[in-house]
Write an enzyme that holds these catalytic residues in place. Sequence first.
Site, PDB file in Angstrom:
ATOM      1  N   ASP A  15     -15.994  29.591  28.969  1.00 23.10           N
ATOM      2  CA  ASP A  15     -16.284  30.877  28.330  1.00 23.10           C
ATOM      3  C   ASP A  15     -14.992  31.551  27.870  1.00 23.10           C
ATOM      4  O   ASP A  15     -14.863  31.962  26.718  1.00 23.10           O
ATOM      5  CB  ASP A  15     -17.017  31.803  29.318  1.00 23.10           C
ATOM      6  CG  ASP A  15     -18.222  31.126  29.931  1.00 23.10           C
ATOM      7  OD1 ASP A  15     -19.179  30.872  29.197  1.00 23.10           O
ATOM      8  OD2 ASP A  15     -18.186  30.821  31.140  1.00 23.10           O
ATOM      9  N   GLU A 271     -17.339  22.382  26.974  1.00 21.13           N
ATOM     10  CA  GLU A 271     -17.422  22.652  25.532  1.00 21.13           C
ATOM     11  C   GLU A 271     -16.066  22.584  24.838  1.00 21.13           C
ATOM     12  O   GLU A 271     -15.864  21.820  23.899  1.00 21.13           O
ATOM     13  CB  GLU A 271     -18.049  24.043  25.314  1.00 21.13           C
ATOM     14  CG  GLU A 271     -18.086  24.428  23.852  1.00 21.13           C
ATOM     15  CD  GLU A 271     -19.038  25.571  23.535  1.00 21.13           C
ATOM     16  OE1 GLU A 271     -20.069  25.723  24.226  1.00 21.13           O
ATOM     17  OE2 GLU A 271     -18.746  26.305  22.575  1.00 21.13           O
TER      18      GLU A 271
END
Length: 375
Positions: A15, A271
């Site tokens: 994040d 990610e």
Amino acid sequence: MNWDIFCSVVDNYGDIGVTWRLARQLVAEHGLRVRLWVDEPAAFARLCPGADARADRQVHQGVEVRHWPAEWQPTEPADVVIEAFACQLPAAYREAMAARARSPLWLNLEYLSAEAWVEGFHGLPSLQADGLQKFFFFPGFTERTGGLLRERGLLDRRDALRGKPGTRADFLRTLGVQHRPGERLISLFAYENAALSGWLDALAADPRATQVLVPEGRVLGDVANWLGAGGLAVGDSHQRGNLVLQVLPFLSQDDYDRLLWCCDFNAVRGEDSFVRAQWAGQPMLWHIYQQEDDVHLEKLDAFLARYVADLDEAPARALLAAWRAWNQGGDMGAAWLAMQPFEACLQAHAAKWCGLQAGRQDLAAGLVHFYTNWI
Ligand code: TRH
């Protein structure tokens, strides 16, 4: 123009990794004023050397990094507000957005997925109860998505590091890594992984020498178990058969990129590191972030379907088997050996995939473009 990016750290570094990368790119390449609000400044400090884990406000690379406190203080909203990964904006901030003569552009930056439905939802607005509109912005691998984060000149910097004799070895030496001639280099960033021991067995028994470089993180426990070592610390190096394993510190994002560029093969996760490995243009292995009811396996297959679409059947089969073994605790030793005859082909394919993706608009430019169309 002012942009606010809100980041709530769920777990790990994805994040904050994505939002910090985006924030500095918006400043460096688009001349924007960016505040990055993060509820766990300690996670940010891991990625940015010199950052203060306790500071309420600090500036790095032109980005104003603010602690997003549990008790929100009144703040003038920016012109563009990015809510990363559906973190909820503070209620008072939303009220302030609604009170502006012209409300800001409010975007929810979603997680990356290769699934086909993403194209249909990218850019759609959603009317909120308070009259505000929120738009969904999906990163992705096709023209009809928001693209991937890629800084200007990134691939040139990569090629410069790889191209000049000695530069790669010089960088590795700064990490305390001794690269022996002919030795295969692998970077390893993963969650706890039951398939690791089979892979390490195969590498240790391989006639070709391999060095695996492991930045500090969750997979270290499995590495230590395989070695039969009580624990591992930064700087430790162990040899088993033809395999050397070395523990690296957790690197800055830019040095982590350099590490990926230096390696012949990269195991990445989540990610952001997954995207960075694609820019490295080298064969890779993705440990996807696990989700309830195995929905992550659908995401894995969606990416694989795109990635191997124009690969010959035999190397595609070997690659699919390895990625599935890695993500489902399968026989990674056998899968690794089955990929070896296709090494050159998979290498060329990784470079081609990188070129294809680099031909698309990058995510930061896509966001700026979205704003210009909106006003
Ligand atoms: O840390 P992650 O597992 O993050 C995950 C994913 O983003 C997942 O989708 C999300 O739901 C979950 O977090 C909450 O993996 P990721 O995304 O690769 O982020 C790691 C970041 O750490 C990335 O920006 C690269 C960076 N990094 C360094 O800066 N130095 C290092 O040495 C390493 C290994 C990574």
